[in-house]
Design an enzyme around this catalytic site. Sequence first.
Site, mmCIF file in Angstrom:
data_model
loop_
_atom_site.group_PDB
_atom_site.id
_atom_site.type_symbol
_atom_site.label_atom_id
_atom_site.label_comp_id
_atom_site.label_asym_id
_atom_site.label_seq_id
_atom_site.Cartn_x
_atom_site.Cartn_y
_atom_site.Cartn_z
ATOM 1 C CB SER A 142 79.243 8.301 52.876
ATOM 2 O OG SER A 142 80.625 8.605 52.973
ATOM 3 C CE1 TYR A 155 79.025 9.217 47.365
ATOM 4 C CE2 TYR A 155 80.216 9.879 49.348
ATOM 5 C CZ TYR A 155 79.648 8.888 48.560
ATOM 6 O OH TYR A 155 79.704 7.570 48.980
HETATM 7 P P1 NDP Z 1 81.199 0.777 43.133
HETATM 8 O O1 NDP Z 1 81.465 1.917 42.221
HETATM 9 O O2 NDP Z 1 82.276 -0.223 43.380
HETATM 10 O O3 NDP Z 1 79.889 -0.016 42.635
HETATM 11 C C1 NDP Z 1 78.737 0.712 42.333
HETATM 12 C C2 NDP Z 1 77.617 -0.221 41.940
HETATM 13 O O4 NDP Z 1 76.451 0.582 41.738
HETATM 14 C C3 NDP Z 1 77.871 -0.990 40.670
HETATM 15 O O5 NDP Z 1 77.346 -2.288 40.815
HETATM 16 C C4 NDP Z 1 77.081 -0.208 39.632
HETATM 17 O O6 NDP Z 1 76.557 -1.016 38.585
HETATM 18 C C5 NDP Z 1 75.919 0.290 40.459
HETATM 19 N N1 NDP Z 1 75.258 1.454 39.901
HETATM 20 C C6 NDP Z 1 75.790 2.662 39.600
HETATM 21 N N2 NDP Z 1 74.850 3.461 39.079
HETATM 22 C C7 NDP Z 1 73.695 2.744 39.057
HETATM 23 C C8 NDP Z 1 72.386 3.020 38.616
HETATM 24 N N3 NDP Z 1 72.049 4.204 38.098
HETATM 25 N N4 NDP Z 1 71.438 2.047 38.741
HETATM 26 C C9 NDP Z 1 71.767 0.842 39.251
HETATM 27 N N5 NDP Z 1 73.006 0.515 39.680
HETATM 28 C C10 NDP Z 1 73.951 1.473 39.577
HETATM 29 O O7 NDP Z 1 80.713 1.455 44.513
HETATM 30 P P2 NDP Z 1 80.803 0.911 46.041
HETATM 31 O O8 NDP Z 1 80.546 -0.525 46.083
HETATM 32 O O9 NDP Z 1 82.032 1.454 46.646
HETATM 33 O O10 NDP Z 1 79.598 1.744 46.682
HETATM 34 C C11 NDP Z 1 78.383 1.155 47.084
HETATM 35 C C12 NDP Z 1 77.661 2.144 47.998
HETATM 36 O O11 NDP Z 1 78.451 2.400 49.156
HETATM 37 C C13 NDP Z 1 77.386 3.515 47.359
HETATM 38 O O12 NDP Z 1 76.107 3.963 47.738
HETATM 39 C C14 NDP Z 1 78.454 4.405 47.969
HETATM 40 O O13 NDP Z 1 78.080 5.752 48.000
HETATM 41 C C15 NDP Z 1 78.555 3.806 49.355
HETATM 42 N N6 NDP Z 1 79.809 4.085 50.066
HETATM 43 C C16 NDP Z 1 81.006 3.633 49.574
HETATM 44 C C17 NDP Z 1 82.174 3.912 50.242
HETATM 45 C C18 NDP Z 1 83.523 3.465 49.728
HETATM 46 O O14 NDP Z 1 84.539 3.929 50.253
HETATM 47 N N7 NDP Z 1 83.592 2.590 48.733
HETATM 48 C C19 NDP Z 1 82.172 4.681 51.507
HETATM 49 C C20 NDP Z 1 80.869 5.104 51.924
HETATM 50 C C21 NDP Z 1 79.732 4.808 51.224
HETATM 51 P P3 NDP Z 1 77.319 -1.216 37.143
HETATM 52 O O15 NDP Z 1 78.447 -2.175 37.393
HETATM 53 O O16 NDP Z 1 76.273 -1.821 36.307
HETATM 54 O O17 NDP Z 1 77.797 0.113 36.727
#
Ligand code: NDP
Length: 236
Positions: A142, A155
């Site tokens: 991130s 985080y």
């Molecule tokens: P979202 O919250 O929109 O989506 C998260 C996804 O991860 C969902 O599909 C969720 O599945 C899944 N998930 C959560 N916990 C688990 C688990 N234990 N096992 C399997 N799947 C899991 O997040 P983003 O799309 O924003 O984030 C994606 C990545 O990008 C993350 O690693 C985040 O840290 C990183 N990131 C995001 C930023 C942002 O501004 N958005 C900035 C920098 C990094 P379900 O629907 O089933 O709950």
Amino acid sequence: RDNIAKTAIVTGASRGIGAAIARRLARDGMQLVVNYASGKAAADALVASILADGGAAIAVKANVADAGDVQALFAAAEAAFGGVDVLVNNAGIMPPALPALADTDDATFDSLFAINVKGSFHTMRQAAARLRHGGSVVNFSSSVMGLALPGYSIYGASKAAIETMTTIFAKELRGKNITVNAVAPGPTATALFLNGKTEATIERMSQMAPLARLGTPEDIAAAVAFLAGPDGRWIN
Ligand code: NDP
């Protein structure tokens, strides 16, 4: 054509950035394993839309924090498509409240490390044994690693661990022609970023980037597609 018949596992692909990555890699010709934790309906809908576009995809439920689930995820991918080439460790969480370190409870710390750090550890351990030569791993860091904003200590620490595993895992895979990289998105318009923030905070953070807007999931998917695809073969 280099992506044809490659198989990619994208963790956390039911929504947000992961869903955009799955759509993009499928469009680029890869066979997709759409992993989710609880969002079965969204994952099934994404698979249906990939199939409707002529692609290949399955949805597989697995909690990345569970080693057994992750082993079953790889087994399901191999059973459906014969092997795995690309692993995208997108699944991650961020507490909407973003407490200061002093106000962070044990449960928040533990879930951040269980999902963000141990989840990627579980999948990389499987990948070390099972990814086919010529494959790639893309992890998720991130921009908070560089910004060091108050509220992001735990985080950010989880993402620092990801970056360390990324660089060392890349070296440990010497001889397999497998690349390992991490992308570090800035604020991107998904539930993870938007939940718990006021309109004013969202506006202020969107203006911090030189392009003066939030990233879109598709922006991030393009970077992942480059690193996982034929043009990224010499990047580690
Ligand atoms: P979202 O919250 O929109 O989506 C998260 C996804 O991860 C969902 O599909 C969720 O599945 C899944 N998930 C959560 N916990 C688990 C688990 N234990 N096992 C399997 N799947 C899991 O997040 P983003 O799309 O924003 O984030 C994606 C990545 O990008 C993350 O690693 C985040 O840290 C990183 N990131 C995001 C930023 C942002 O501004 N958005 C900035 C920098 C990094 P379900 O629907 O089933 O709950």
